[in-house]
Design a protein around this motif. Structure first.
Motif, PDB file in Angstrom:
ATOM      1  N   THR A 151      12.134-133.505-119.609  1.00 62.55           N
ATOM      2  CA  THR A 151      13.294-134.026-118.891  1.00 62.55           C
ATOM      3  C   THR A 151      13.328-133.418-117.491  1.00 62.55           C
ATOM      4  N   PHE A 152      14.088-134.055-116.616  1.00 62.70           N
ATOM      5  CA  PHE A 152      14.262-133.510-115.265  1.00 62.70           C
ATOM      6  C   PHE A 152      14.936-132.141-115.342  1.00 62.70           C
ATOM      7  N   GLN A 153      15.893-132.001-116.254  1.00 59.81           N
ATOM      8  CA  GLN A 153      16.562-130.707-116.394  1.00 59.81           C
ATOM      9  C   GLN A 153      15.580-129.626-116.802  1.00 59.81           C
ATOM     10  N   GLU A 154      14.634-129.942-117.668  1.00 58.11           N
ATOM     11  CA  GLU A 154      13.635-128.947-118.067  1.00 58.11           C
ATOM     12  C   GLU A 154      12.762-128.536-116.886  1.00 58.11           C
ATOM     13  N   VAL A 155      12.478-129.459-115.982  1.00 59.70           N
ATOM     14  CA  VAL A 155      11.719-129.103-114.778  1.00 59.70           C
ATOM     15  C   VAL A 155      12.533-128.165-113.891  1.00 59.70           C
ATOM     16  N   LEU A 156      13.814-128.440-113.759  1.00 57.44           N
ATOM     17  CA  LEU A 156      14.663-127.562-112.955  1.00 57.44           C
ATOM     18  C   LEU A 156      14.794-126.185-113.594  1.00 57.44           C
TER      19      LEU A 156
END
Length: 359
Positions: free
Chosen positions: A151-156
């Motif tokens: 997910t994008f959150q995991e990248v952040l």
């Protein structure tokens, strides 16, 4: 590594769209300002858009990690090159999802496959990533089946952890993929993107974030409706134009078009052939005026995509006949950096970091 001085849309409004003459820093100052963006992570060495690929890019010295953003059926931003995932995951080998395969019209083209918006996030998390171009990057197939779709959150979260571990702030350079297509499905990307950035304290001036898109209308909406504070970058192709837009990329890149873009965009991400086109024999030709024109309009220029394999290099920089073998990728990147560009997207961040020292 310091980010270049790119203004966010709020600052653009304060400048009333006035074109600003950019100056290129000299010597070590110029080198320090050049951005190396890990294109889909370090996708020359790991399957693209995996946490392993992003982490490797950071450890190789990339200033920014670049996730392409699409969305799931339940409205979660995930990182894939396209919403069609038949070529980047093992979904085709999963009998439980065989009935999800279907044909959709993506930006006017009929495409058959499996689509992120037909999967909930829990379903998508059961899949595993695979190498997108195995014929060229056979070594990356070693990692097929090893990594989830992040997910994008995991990248952040990864960005935050690695920034502390590496003692330098890593940037993130998300791209909205096919935003008009998703909006027409009732799954607009803009709201989830802005909310995620704000939840993580990253929609602010000075944050190491750029948002990019091939659709100018998407960027205009982010600036005008959502009042996004981070700089926006307009991606362009060597032909055609944005989907559902009467204007071509060539029209946007005229001096007048560039001045208009300056109202809400801080940079360009052109296809590298728009900086130095190739001649009929496949060798590099004469640089165009795009870098100079963009700088005169107050826009930075960060072209894509630099790769190490012969199949992606100009003819004079290939080594041997094997399309998968590495050629003189450092030479190519140095040549482009010397045109005055402000950075580059590369599948091989270690090559980019080295090329930057040689300018």
């Amino acid at each position: 590594m310091a980010a270049p001085a790119l203004a966010g849309p709020g600052e653009k409004a304060a400048q009333t769209g006035a074109a600003q003459t950019a100056t290129t820093p000299a010597g070590n100052g110029r080198k320090a300002a050049l951005l190396i963006v890990g294109h889909r992570g370090a996708s020359g060495y790991r399957p693209e858009h995996t946490l392993a690929s992003y982490e490797l890019a950071a450890r190789m010295g990339a200033d920014y990690m670049e996730p392409d953003l699409v969305i799931t059926k339940d409205g979660v931003l995930v990182c894939r090159h396209e919403p069609e995932i038949g070529g980047t995951t093992d979904v085709a080998s999963r009998p439980e999802f065989a009935d999800r395969k279907r044909t959709v019209v993506l930006d006017g083209v009929s495409v058959t496959g499996w689509w992120t918006h037909d999967f909930t996030l829990p379903e998508l998390k059961t899949l595993r990533a695979t190498e997108r171009i195995p014929a060229i990057r056979q070594q990356n197939t070693l990692y097929d089946g090893r990594f989830e779709v992040p997910t994008f959150q995991e990248v952040l979260d990864l960005r935050k952890r690695l920034s502390k571990e590496l003692d330098r702030e890593l940037g993130v350079f998300p791209e909205t993929k096919h935003p008009t297509y998703f909006k027409n499905l009732g799954l607009a990307l803009e709201g989830p993107l802005v909310r995620t950035l704000r939840r993580n304290g990253l929609d602010r001036r000075g944050a190491k974030v750029f948002v990019q898109s091939f659709e100018a209308t998407n960027l205009r909406e982010l600036a005008d409706r959502y009042r996004i504070q981070v700089p926006l970058v307009f991606l362009t192709g060597a032909s055609g134009g944005p989907f559902n837009d009467p204007r071509s990329y060539a029209d946007y890149l005229t001096p007048a078009g560039l001045r208009e873009l300056n109202d809400y965009v801080s940079g360009l991400g052109p296809e590298k052939g728009q900086i130095i086109p190739r001649k009929a024999d496949g060798t590099l030709g004469t640089p165009t005026s795009l870098v100079r024109d963009a700088h005169r309009a107050g826009l930075k220029v960060i072209p894509y995509t630099f790769r190490a394999e012969n199949s992606f290099l100009p003819a004079e920089l290939r080594v041997g006949a094997d399309p998968s073998a590495y050629g003189k990728a450092i030479d190519e990147q140095v040549t482009f950096l010397r045109t005055g560009i402000d950075g580059l997207f590369t599948d091989n961040p270690d090559v980019g970091v080295l090329a930057r020292t040689l300018v």
